[in-house]
Design an enzyme around this catalytic site. Structure first.
Site, short mmCIF file in Angstrom:
data_model
loop_
_atom_site.label_atom_id
_atom_site.label_comp_id
_atom_site.label_asym_id
_atom_site.label_seq_id
_atom_site.Cartn_x
_atom_site.Cartn_y
_atom_site.Cartn_z
N MET A 52 23.84 43.86 87.04
CA MET A 52 23.95 45.04 87.87
C MET A 52 24.66 44.67 89.17
O MET A 52 24.03 44.17 90.10
CB MET A 52 22.56 45.61 88.15
N PRO A 53 25.95 44.88 89.27
CA PRO A 53 26.67 44.58 90.51
C PRO A 53 26.24 45.52 91.64
O PRO A 53 25.99 46.70 91.42
CB PRO A 53 28.13 44.80 90.15
N TYR A 54 26.18 44.93 92.81
CA TYR A 54 25.89 45.68 94.03
C TYR A 54 27.03 45.36 95.00
O TYR A 54 27.25 44.21 95.34
CB TYR A 54 24.54 45.26 94.61
#
Length: 66
Positions: free
Chosen positions: A1-3
């Site tokens: 999950m990229p932030y």
């Protein structure tokens, strides 16, 4: 999950520009890292120019000198 966290000065960034930043940053991690856009989160923080510094000076001071 990229932030992805994007910080910009609070100088009239429009809703449309923010949408372009969100879409562009999302597409970048899709293209470069093969991440799922549905799990990619983008946050834009608008920082007051008094709280932004460059060359040892407040950005608000620098802007007023020009």
């Amino acid at each position: 999950m990229p932030y992805i966290n994007i910080k910009v000065t609070d100088e009239q960034v429009t809703r449309e520009q923010k949408q372009q930043l969100i879409a562009g940053a999302t597409q970048l991690v899709v293209d470069i890292l093969s991440k799922d856009p549905d799990t990619t989160h983008v946050v834009i923080d608008e920082v007051p120019v008094d709280n932004w510094g460059v060359s040892g000076k407040q950005y608000s001071v620098i802007k007023n000198l020009k």
